[in-house]
Design an enzyme around this catalytic site. Structure first.
Site, mmCIF file in Angstrom:
data_model
loop_
_atom_site.group_PDB
_atom_site.id
_atom_site.type_symbol
_atom_site.label_atom_id
_atom_site.label_comp_id
_atom_site.label_asym_id
_atom_site.label_seq_id
_atom_site.Cartn_x
_atom_site.Cartn_y
_atom_site.Cartn_z
ATOM 1 N N GLU A 478 0.932 -1.815 0.421
ATOM 2 C CA GLU A 478 0.021 -0.397 -0.089
ATOM 3 C C GLU A 478 0.920 1.121 0.079
ATOM 4 O O GLU A 478 0.371 2.134 -0.474
ATOM 5 C CB GLU A 478 -0.932 0.098 0.985
ATOM 6 C CG GLU A 478 -1.986 0.892 1.688
ATOM 7 C CD GLU A 478 -2.841 1.834 0.144
ATOM 8 O OE1 GLU A 478 -3.097 0.222 -0.791
ATOM 9 O OE2 GLU A 478 -3.595 2.874 0.544
ATOM 10 N N GLU A 485 1.053 6.483 -7.089
ATOM 11 C CA GLU A 485 -0.091 7.006 -7.567
ATOM 12 C C GLU A 485 0.224 8.769 -7.366
ATOM 13 O O GLU A 485 -0.178 9.080 -7.981
ATOM 14 C CB GLU A 485 -1.487 6.678 -7.295
ATOM 15 C CG GLU A 485 -1.839 6.601 -6.136
ATOM 16 C CD GLU A 485 -2.894 6.385 -5.540
ATOM 17 O OE1 GLU A 485 -3.641 5.592 -5.088
ATOM 18 O OE2 GLU A 485 -4.203 6.434 -6.620
HETATM 19 C C1 F6R Z 1 -5.488 3.914 -5.014
HETATM 20 C C2 F6R Z 1 -7.109 3.478 -5.010
HETATM 21 C C3 F6R Z 1 -7.568 3.202 -5.934
HETATM 22 C C4 F6R Z 1 -9.310 1.768 -5.605
HETATM 23 C C5 F6R Z 1 -9.027 0.864 -6.744
HETATM 24 C C6 F6R Z 1 -10.555 0.103 -6.501
HETATM 25 O O1 F6R Z 1 -5.825 4.730 -3.640
HETATM 26 O O2 F6R Z 1 -7.837 4.381 -4.300
HETATM 27 O O3 F6R Z 1 -6.448 1.301 -5.778
HETATM 28 O O4 F6R Z 1 -8.493 1.023 -4.599
HETATM 29 O O5 F6R Z 1 -9.973 1.848 -7.671
HETATM 30 O O6 F6R Z 1 -11.263 1.161 -5.783
HETATM 31 P P1 F6R Z 1 -12.916 0.620 -4.985
HETATM 32 O O7 F6R Z 1 -12.224 0.515 -4.108
HETATM 33 O O8 F6R Z 1 -13.926 1.723 -5.765
HETATM 34 O O9 F6R Z 1 -13.664 -0.385 -5.591
#
Ligand code: F6R
Length: 605
Positions: A478, A485
């Protein structure tokens, strides 16, 4: 994962379209555009870049019209520029689209053979031209149905027609689409968040649905062209949470409110009087569960990885984890005694939603851990566990990562107790530890000044590494993801014990290496792995909850968070890595809330 909006009203709509597009920018910010119907003319305005630019264009040259559509783009087909910005209009129709038309090349060739010309490189323009062709012989509804029949892929569409100035047609396959209702105004939007400032009455289109909305009426049709009714949901009132207050950006606000969001979540799940976790509505009997699958993408996947260690530690259940985009194409043997858990902040991530659909088709029990309770994934799963983090606006997940881990931990504890995998004393101790978590998070946030100093070490770096073992390995992943990012600096997350199997070759003089080493059974082993890095010139930035003073001249920086309990260490150790990515990005002048090339809700495959 673009964002779309449509408004049919009895007053000019362009300002409200702009305001809604600003809310939808979390879905994409490569370009923005709108089209309104003005005295039977389609009036289109677009720009590359942000909605702010579109607003300036409108300020100089206003668009009137009581009906219109708008779009923010996250580029898929065609580079992010003005020509490829939506809406895509012909003389008679204007279209906004979220999704991907997989057979667009094929359709394009056919249309070009007929002599039709394309202006853009987008897949969306085929929709515009197919509808335009069909409108020569048909009414709008039939033209849209004819067009949709020819499309492969996913879409949410908003369409307006020059010669039918009262209606907007919306259609959905794969990508989400909501309808909102108000007095003398109706709306179409990619999600309820975009509509919330205008209404709290929302319906959701199901896959294959189409809707026609005018200012005083909305009609829905299913995939078989039969009229259907939709449930109307009343949204909760959490609008005030979407304000960044005195913070520089949403990300810092969201990092610093984590002790509150975690407290709110614990209050929702932990009954302090009964000293119990109030999750009762299991869709499968806890003692019957054979295996748990945890599925998510990106940061959500990392929370699954943390939870795997917890389930293994506290329960006798087998656990498998997978990235949703992989899971959905695996040849799996579905078992009705397994529980399939889907983790998603937005609840709209296309790969996660598709993985859930596959489970539903195979009649197995599904559970979702989501932040947005009105989302597609929440609505489609048998059982929902909300993370109660409130709206997260910064594109990088922070408070919702903590929320996802927390809910999975709470679920793990409850299942362990219900199955008698742990006794009451262990259960009570863990509940007590949970209640101490919000204050420990508050304490952990005090490391910000030290992290700020540490961030400078990354400014001239070519890359970086994050290392951890056991429960800290997902936090290393993480940490690397957050740094990449937000600051666009290459970062790799690795299990510390795995370095000698290849990645050690990357270590050279001065490379920043973040070592995450809580006081657990791996501590000494991680220190040995760290020595291997030091011997090759790596610059160590050490994060721990160990009280022991570490004297090692090769450690450039040390950060200490409070120690609560081994099992909860990933939650506290996440705080410094979030702050680190934030401060490196700030020093580099990056756009913190909207990192390049990304979007908050990933509704394309
Ligand atoms: C990184 C981030 C992405 C989301 C991924 C899943 O900071 O936010 O890696 O975790 O795109 O998104 P959700 O949780 O909305 O399914």
């Amino acid at each position: 994962m673009c964002g779309i909006i449509g408004i049919a009203s009895n007053k000019p709509v362009s300002i409200n379209i702009i305001n809604s597009l600003k809310k939808l920018e979390y879905r994409g910010y490569d370009s923005a555009g709108l089209a309104t119907l003005n005295k039977s003319e389609i009036n289109e305005k677009k720009c590359s870049g942000r909605v702010e630019e579109l607003e300036k264009i409108l300020f100089k040259s206003p668009s009137d019209g009581n009906l219109g559509i708008g779009h923010v783009r996250w580029a898929t087909h065609g580079i992010p520029n003005l020509v490829n910005a939506h809406p895509h209009s012909s003389e008679v129709v204007s279209v906004v689209h979220n999704g991907i038309i997989e057979n667009s090349d094929e359709i394009k060739k056919k249309l070009e053979l007929k002599g039709l010309k394309f202006k853009s490189q987008t897949d969306t323009e085929v929709i515009t031209l197919l509808i335009t062709e069909s409108l020569k012989d048909n009414e709008p509804l039939e033209s849209v149905f004819n067009t949709l029949k020819q499309l492969k892929g996913s879409f949410a569409l908003g369409i307006i027609f020059k010669n039918h100035k009262d209606i907007i047609i919306g259609a959905r396959r794969g990508s989400p689409l909501a309808v909102g209702y108000s007095n003398e105004e109706n709306y179409l939007g990619s999600d309820s968040y975009a509509l919330k400032s205008m209404t709290n009455k929302i319906s959701y289109l199901d896959d294959g649905d189409l809707c026609i909305l005018s200012k005083d009426k909305v009609e829905f049709y299913n995939v078989n062209k039969k009229k259907t009714n939709k449930k109307v949901y009343t949204l909760s009132d959490d609008e005030n949470v979407s304000d960044k207050g005195d913070y520089k950006n949403f990300m810092s606000k969201e990092i610093f409110e984590q002790s509150t969001t975690v407290k709110n979540c614990i209050n929702e799940y932990v009954d302090s009087l009964k000293k119990d976790i109030n999750i009762y509505n299991f869709s499968i009997k806890p003692e019957k569960i054979n295996k748990i699958f945890l599925i998510g993408c990106g940061t959500a996947y990392h929370s699954c990885l943390v939870a795997k260690y917890w389930f293994e530690e506290l329960t006798t259940i087998d656990v498998e984890i997978d990235i949703a985009s992989e899971f959905r194409y695996r040849k799996l043997k579905f078992n009705p005694d397994n529980l399939y858990i889907f983790v998603s902040q937005s609840g709209e991530t296309a790969d996660t939603a598709a993985a859930l659909d596959i489970c539903k088709k195979n009649n197995v029990k599904t559970c979702s851990v989501v932040n947005v309770v009105e989302s597609t994934i929440a609505r489609n799963s048998d059982w929902v566990l909300p993370i109660h983090a409130g709206p997260e606006i910064g594109v990088a997940s922070t408070k919702t990562f903590l929320g996802q881990m927390l809910v999975l931990y709470i679920l793990c504890l409850k299942l362990a107790k219900s199955r008698k995998d742990i006794n009451d004393t262990i259960y009570q101790t863990n509940i007590k530890n949970l209640k101490a978590l919000p204050d420990a998070i508050k304490e952990s946030l005090k490391v910000e000044n030290s992290v700020q100093a540490m961030a400078k070490e990354f400014l001239d770096a070519k890359g970086s590494m994050f290392l951890g073992r056991g429960l800290s390995f997902p936090i290393a992943l993480e940490g690397a993801l957050k740094l990449k990012e937000l600051s666009y600096l290459h970062a790799e997350g690795y299990p510390a014990g795995e370095m000698k199997h290849g990645p050690l070759a990357l270590i050279e003089e001065g490379l920043p290496v973040v070592v995450i080493a809580p006081k657990d059974k791996y501590f000494e082993k991680t220190l040995s792995n760290m020595q291997e890095v030091i011997a090759r010139g790596g610059k160590i930035l050490f994060i721990t909850d160990h009280k022991k003073e570490l004297v090692n001249e090769n450690i450039r920086f040390g950060i200490r968070v409070p120690s609560l309990d081994n099992l909860l260490s990933p939650i506290l150790l996440t705080i410094p890595i979030q702050l680190l990515a934030y401060h490196v990005a700030l020093l580099k002048g990056c756009d913190i809330d909207k990192p390049r090339n990304l979007a908050k809700s990933v509704t394309v495959e």
